[in-house]
Design a protein around this motif. Structure first.
Motif, short mmCIF file in Angstrom:
data_model
loop_
_atom_site.label_atom_id
_atom_site.label_comp_id
_atom_site.label_asym_id
_atom_site.label_seq_id
_atom_site.Cartn_x
_atom_site.Cartn_y
_atom_site.Cartn_z
N PHE A 1 -26.36 -12.69 26.26
CA PHE A 1 -26.30 -14.10 25.89
C PHE A 1 -26.07 -15.00 27.11
O PHE A 1 -26.16 -16.21 27.01
N SER A 2 -25.76 -14.40 28.25
CA SER A 2 -25.71 -15.13 29.52
C SER A 2 -26.99 -14.91 30.31
O SER A 2 -27.56 -15.85 30.89
N LEU A 3 -27.47 -13.67 30.34
CA LEU A 3 -28.64 -13.34 31.14
C LEU A 3 -29.88 -14.08 30.65
O LEU A 3 -30.63 -14.67 31.45
N VAL A 4 -30.11 -14.06 29.33
CA VAL A 4 -31.34 -14.65 28.80
C VAL A 4 -31.43 -16.15 29.09
O VAL A 4 -32.46 -16.63 29.60
N PRO A 5 -30.40 -16.95 28.80
CA PRO A 5 -30.54 -18.39 29.08
C PRO A 5 -30.66 -18.71 30.57
O PRO A 5 -31.36 -19.65 30.96
N ILE A 6 -29.99 -17.93 31.43
CA ILE A 6 -30.10 -18.20 32.86
C ILE A 6 -31.50 -17.87 33.36
O ILE A 6 -32.10 -18.62 34.14
N ILE A 7 -32.07 -16.77 32.90
CA ILE A 7 -33.45 -16.43 33.28
C ILE A 7 -34.41 -17.49 32.73
O ILE A 7 -35.36 -17.90 33.41
N ALA A 8 -34.14 -17.95 31.50
CA ALA A 8 -34.97 -19.02 30.93
C ALA A 8 -34.91 -20.28 31.78
O ALA A 8 -35.91 -20.97 31.99
N ALA A 9 -33.71 -20.59 32.29
CA ALA A 9 -33.58 -21.76 33.18
C ALA A 9 -34.34 -21.53 34.48
O ALA A 9 -34.98 -22.46 35.01
N THR B 1 -36.13 -30.49 24.48
CA THR B 1 -34.85 -31.07 24.90
C THR B 1 -34.53 -30.72 26.34
O THR B 1 -34.78 -29.59 26.78
N SER B 2 -34.01 -31.69 27.06
CA SER B 2 -33.44 -31.43 28.39
C SER B 2 -31.93 -31.45 28.27
O SER B 2 -31.36 -32.33 27.60
N PHE B 3 -31.27 -30.51 28.92
CA PHE B 3 -29.83 -30.37 28.78
C PHE B 3 -29.12 -30.73 30.09
O PHE B 3 -29.63 -30.46 31.18
N ASP B 4 -27.95 -31.34 29.96
CA ASP B 4 -27.16 -31.68 31.14
C ASP B 4 -26.48 -30.45 31.74
O ASP B 4 -26.33 -30.34 32.95
N LEU B 5 -26.04 -29.52 30.86
CA LEU B 5 -25.24 -28.39 31.35
C LEU B 5 -25.53 -27.15 30.53
O LEU B 5 -25.56 -27.20 29.29
N LEU B 6 -25.72 -26.04 31.20
CA LEU B 6 -25.74 -24.71 30.59
C LEU B 6 -24.44 -24.02 30.98
O LEU B 6 -24.17 -23.81 32.15
N TYR B 7 -23.62 -23.70 29.98
CA TYR B 7 -22.32 -23.07 30.23
C TYR B 7 -22.35 -21.69 29.59
O TYR B 7 -22.49 -21.56 28.37
N VAL B 8 -22.23 -20.65 30.42
CA VAL B 8 -22.30 -19.28 29.91
C VAL B 8 -20.98 -18.56 30.17
O VAL B 8 -20.34 -18.76 31.20
N ASN B 9 -20.58 -17.75 29.22
CA ASN B 9 -19.37 -16.94 29.33
C ASN B 9 -19.79 -15.50 29.52
O ASN B 9 -20.38 -14.90 28.63
N SER B 10 -19.51 -14.94 30.67
CA SER B 10 -19.80 -13.56 31.05
C SER B 10 -20.94 -13.52 32.06
O SER B 10 -21.86 -14.35 32.05
N LEU B 11 -20.85 -12.52 32.93
CA LEU B 11 -21.93 -12.22 33.87
C LEU B 11 -22.89 -11.20 33.28
O LEU B 11 -24.07 -11.18 33.62
#
Length: 329
Positions: free
Chosen positions: A36-44, A22-32
């Protein structure tokens, strides 16, 4: 929608398959700082998660009060993390002008969309309940953690001479901090009664607030402060720090705002409130409900996801225009 139980390896494998297909339009993370914010951002960043845009909501974590806790660790982390976010061209979600200023102090380059938190609370507050005779009934409802500053409430109560009761609700997020709070219980004057009443389900919060004369909340910083809205929606005045976007409304709403977060100042406000008679406490409750009603009618608008969809996002290296930085949001 995918709910992840982090302890189940099979769900991680399933989630990876979802990412791959899947390709996603938006990744929205709550918290720096949350994993649960760090892992998806690093994955991106690694291309494991294919996203067009990343929206980061720091949820007050860049406020001066929040940054003062574990300051050295946060400084080291942000020194490496913020440049990475910049290379990804993230946009930041601030829920107030105050939070936007905090973000800009840490990230002068930040693109910011300002959107006040939408709430699912009703338009009308709960009617003020009857005021019981006897000592003022105070309540603290929040996570038991250094950021929410319960210890300051207990230190202030050590200094009061007027009888008052305090009930505490909330999850013990920081066990060491709770032990420090418990150590202060034995030092309270005999005229002050404090009880820990456990955790509340989300649908119990407003009805619980409605039973009390005031909510005491000397938080070190809130980007929004949903619990403050809940208290006002239950016609319960709030005695709070000035580290929230609610300052003007709280003063008009029968409560008080602390300009200095000291035990002396909070003790003075608690003494003032506890000295009110039943008529004055009832008036404060009505004022809290009126303030909430006025605020609630002003907060409707597009949610942050719709606002992000419409925004013109600047890529790294592009010139930043005011409309991309939340100046007109």
């Amino acid at each position: 929608m995918f709910y992840l139980t982090v302890s189940r390896a099979g769900q991680w494998r399933q989630l990876r398959r979802e990412f791959r297909d899947t390709s996603f339009d938006l990744l929205y993370v709550n918290s720096l700082f949350s994993m649960f914010s760090l892992v998806p951002i690093i994955a991106a960043r690694l291309g494991v998660l294919r996203v067009s845009r990343i929206l980061v909501a720091p949820r007050g974590e860049l406020s001066p009060g929040s940054l003062s806790l574990k300051r050295r660790k946060k400084q080291v982390f942000l020194r490496f993390w913020l440049p990475l976010l910049r290379t990804l061209g993230v946009v930041w979600h601030a829920t107030s002008d105050r939070e936007a200023e905090s973000i800009r102090r840490a990230c002068p380059w930040a693109q910011i969309e300002i959107n006040r938190s939408q709430v699912s609370l009703p338009y009308e507050p709960l009617p003020p309940g009857p005021v019981a005779p006897g000592p003022a009934r105070l309540v603290f409802i929040s996570r038991i953690s250094p950021e929410k500053n319960l210890i300051l409430v207990l230190r202030a109560l050590q200094q009061v001479s007027t009888p008052m009761d305090l009930d505490i609700y909330g999850p013990m997020e920081n066990v060491g901090y709770w032990e420090k709070c418990q150590n202060l219980f034995a030092r309270l004057p005999t005229t002050v009664q404090v009880r820990y009443c456990g955790e509340l389900a989300a649908d119990e919060v407003r009805s619980t607030f409605a039973r009390y004369d005031a909510f005491v909340f000397p938080t070190l910083g809130e980007n929004f402060g949903h619990v403050i809205a809940e208290s006002l929606s239950a016609s319960c005045p709030v005695i709070c720090s000035d580290q929230t976007p609610w300052t003007d409304l709280l003063t008009a709403g029968g409560g008080a705002v602390l300009k200095r977060l000291t035990a002396d100042d909070l003790a003075g406000q608690l003494e003032r409130f506890a000295a009110l008679d039943q008529v004055a406490r009832a008036h404060a409750r009505r004022a809290a409900g009126d303030a909430y009603r006025s605020w609630r009618r002003r907060v409707d608008g597009p949610n942050i996801l719709e606002q992000a969809r419409r925004a013109s996002w600047v890529r790294p290296g592009d010139p930043i225009h005011p409309s991309c930085c939340g100046a007109d949001s």
